[in-house]
Design a protein around this motif. Structure first.
Motif, PDB file in Angstrom:
ATOM      1  N   ARG A  13     -58.943 -60.939 -44.298  1.00 46.60           N
ATOM      2  CA  ARG A  13     -59.202 -60.629 -45.737  1.00 46.60           C
ATOM      3  C   ARG A  13     -60.113 -62.117 -46.398  1.00 46.60           C
ATOM      4  O   ARG A  13     -60.162 -62.910 -45.761  1.00 46.60           O
ATOM      5  N   ASP A  77     -53.214 -66.624 -41.028  1.00 46.24           N
ATOM      6  CA  ASP A  77     -53.829 -65.277 -41.742  1.00 46.24           C
ATOM      7  C   ASP A  77     -54.565 -64.711 -40.199  1.00 46.24           C
ATOM      8  O   ASP A  77     -54.503 -63.504 -40.199  1.00 46.24           O
ATOM      9  N   VAL A 103     -48.117 -64.942 -40.154  1.00 41.72           N
ATOM     10  CA  VAL A 103     -47.412 -63.200 -41.351  1.00 41.72           C
ATOM     11  C   VAL A 103     -47.893 -62.220 -41.041  1.00 41.72           C
ATOM     12  O   VAL A 103     -49.023 -61.501 -40.531  1.00 41.72           O
ATOM     13  N   PRO A 104     -46.924 -61.476 -41.241  1.00 38.71           N
ATOM     14  CA  PRO A 104     -47.513 -59.963 -41.384  1.00 38.71           C
ATOM     15  C   PRO A 104     -48.962 -59.482 -42.099  1.00 38.71           C
ATOM     16  O   PRO A 104     -48.970 -59.987 -42.748  1.00 38.71           O
ATOM     17  N   GLY A 105     -49.398 -58.364 -41.387  1.00 39.71           N
ATOM     18  CA  GLY A 105     -50.739 -58.711 -41.577  1.00 39.71           C
ATOM     19  C   GLY A 105     -51.964 -58.836 -41.376  1.00 39.71           C
ATOM     20  O   GLY A 105     -52.847 -58.955 -41.415  1.00 39.71           O
ATOM     21  N   TYR A 107     -53.985 -61.349 -38.351  1.00 43.62           N
ATOM     22  CA  TYR A 107     -54.494 -60.898 -37.500  1.00 43.62           C
ATOM     23  C   TYR A 107     -54.845 -61.625 -35.888  1.00 43.62           C
ATOM     24  O   TYR A 107     -55.101 -63.045 -36.522  1.00 43.62           O
ATOM     25  N   ARG A 244     -53.562 -56.332 -35.411  1.00 46.56           N
ATOM     26  CA  ARG A 244     -52.565 -56.753 -36.440  1.00 46.56           C
ATOM     27  C   ARG A 244     -51.567 -56.823 -36.283  1.00 46.56           C
ATOM     28  O   ARG A 244     -51.291 -55.556 -35.710  1.00 46.56           O
ATOM     29  N   LYS A 245     -51.279 -57.750 -36.937  1.00 43.02           N
ATOM     30  CA  LYS A 245     -49.003 -57.634 -37.044  1.00 43.02           C
ATOM     31  C   LYS A 245     -48.996 -57.175 -38.662  1.00 43.02           C
ATOM     32  O   LYS A 245     -48.790 -56.918 -38.912  1.00 43.02           O
ATOM     33  N   PRO A 246     -48.137 -56.305 -37.630  1.00 41.67           N
ATOM     34  CA  PRO A 246     -47.039 -55.048 -38.704  1.00 41.67           C
ATOM     35  C   PRO A 246     -46.685 -55.088 -39.744  1.00 41.67           C
ATOM     36  O   PRO A 246     -46.395 -56.630 -39.441  1.00 41.67           O
ATOM     37  N   SER A 247     -46.850 -55.282 -40.922  1.00 38.57           N
ATOM     38  CA  SER A 247     -46.090 -55.271 -42.238  1.00 38.57           C
ATOM     39  C   SER A 247     -44.546 -55.381 -41.606  1.00 38.57           C
ATOM     40  O   SER A 247     -43.862 -54.382 -40.789  1.00 38.57           O
ATOM     41  N   GLY A 248     -43.440 -56.538 -42.171  1.00 39.43           N
ATOM     42  CA  GLY A 248     -41.860 -56.231 -41.806  1.00 39.43           C
ATOM     43  C   GLY A 248     -41.489 -56.286 -40.431  1.00 39.43           C
ATOM     44  O   GLY A 248     -40.908 -55.958 -39.365  1.00 39.43           O
TER      45      GLY A 248
END
Length: 253
Positions: A13, A77, A103-105, A107, A244-248
């Motif tokens: 982002r 992030d 954080v979730p999301g 990279y 990417r780290k998945p959400s949750g």
């Protein structure tokens, strides 16, 4: 030059808040990233305090070993690392710690070279360059390090829990033997980098074979000649892997 001026390939982002550069070395990547993202806080970590004193206000450096337990007060992030092939006894453990620190999301991206060198056509096993590759690898193994892990980065990312893992490959010739301005330019820079760092790459690894300083220096003269020999079509494959780290997502051990 390899990536047309891009510091990274991951689709992060634009409004990221925190970024980490592990094994930052001179800190050049962290500094340039901080300049591109002035709203982000950028940390570079390394074992050696060799970074410059004057840096962007949003960039700072810390002495830290990425193989120790990570104890950052914030989540990131984006986490970046490059030229790590000689650094870690267990790169999988470092990747898992990076997963937990995002954080979730967020990279993770690694940029690295696959070692040993490859060849276009038959391997030139009769050369000092080929023997140097073998000796450095076996010397690293005697020190408890494995320099061939880069080829496994994509799998290690996936095993740690990263999603949408992408691997891209680029090629750096050892000398300007290929056609075309792009590869000749890459080769000139890579060759200069290798020649200037050859003794630093070699002394410990060859010393672990019991070689004397004089023997090492004599051998490296032949290696230098081979690195400049355009009849030896050697190159390394540079791999850029991001995920990417998945959400949750939960922590991994």
């Amino acid at each position: 030059m390899t990536t047309q001026g891009k510091l990274f390939l991951a689709p992060i982002r634009k409004n990221i808040k925190n970024a980490l550069d592990i094994a930052t070395g001179t800190g050049i990547w962290a500094i340039e990233f901080a300049q591109q993202f002035p709203e982000a806080e950028v940390i570079g970590t390394d074992l050696s305090p060799i970074q410059p004193e004057y840096v962007p206000k949003n960039c700072r450096f810390e002495i830290d070993d990425a193989e120790d337990e990570w104890a950052f007060r914030t989540k990131f992030d984006f986490i970046h690392g490059r030229a790590l092939l000689s650094c870690f006894r267990d790169p999988g453990a470092v990747i898992r710690q990076a997963f937990n620190a995002l954080v979730p999301g967020g990279y993770l991206e690694f940029q690295d070279g696959i070692f040993p060198m490859s060849y276009v056509g038959p391997e030139r096993t009769d050369t000092a360059l080929y023997r140097w590759n073998e000796l450095v690898l076996s010397g690293a193994e005697r020190a408890g390090l494995c320099w061939t892990n880069v080829q496994h980065y994509k799998r290690l990312f996936e095993e740690a829990g990263f999603e949408d893992v992408v691997e891209r490959r680029f090629y750096w010739p050892m000398s300007p033997w290929p056609k075309g301005r792009y590869y000749k330019s890459i080769a000139a820079l890579f060759q200069e980098d290798m020649l200037s760092g050859l003794e630093g790459f070699s002394f410990k690894a060859l010393g672990l074979h019991g070689w004397s300083t004089d023997k090492i220096l004599e051998f490296l003269e032949d290696v230098r000649k081979d690195m400049k020999d355009t009849s030896i079509h050697a190159y390394i494959t540079v791999v850029i892997v991001y995920g990417r780290k998945p959400s949750g997502a939960s922590q991994v051990s």
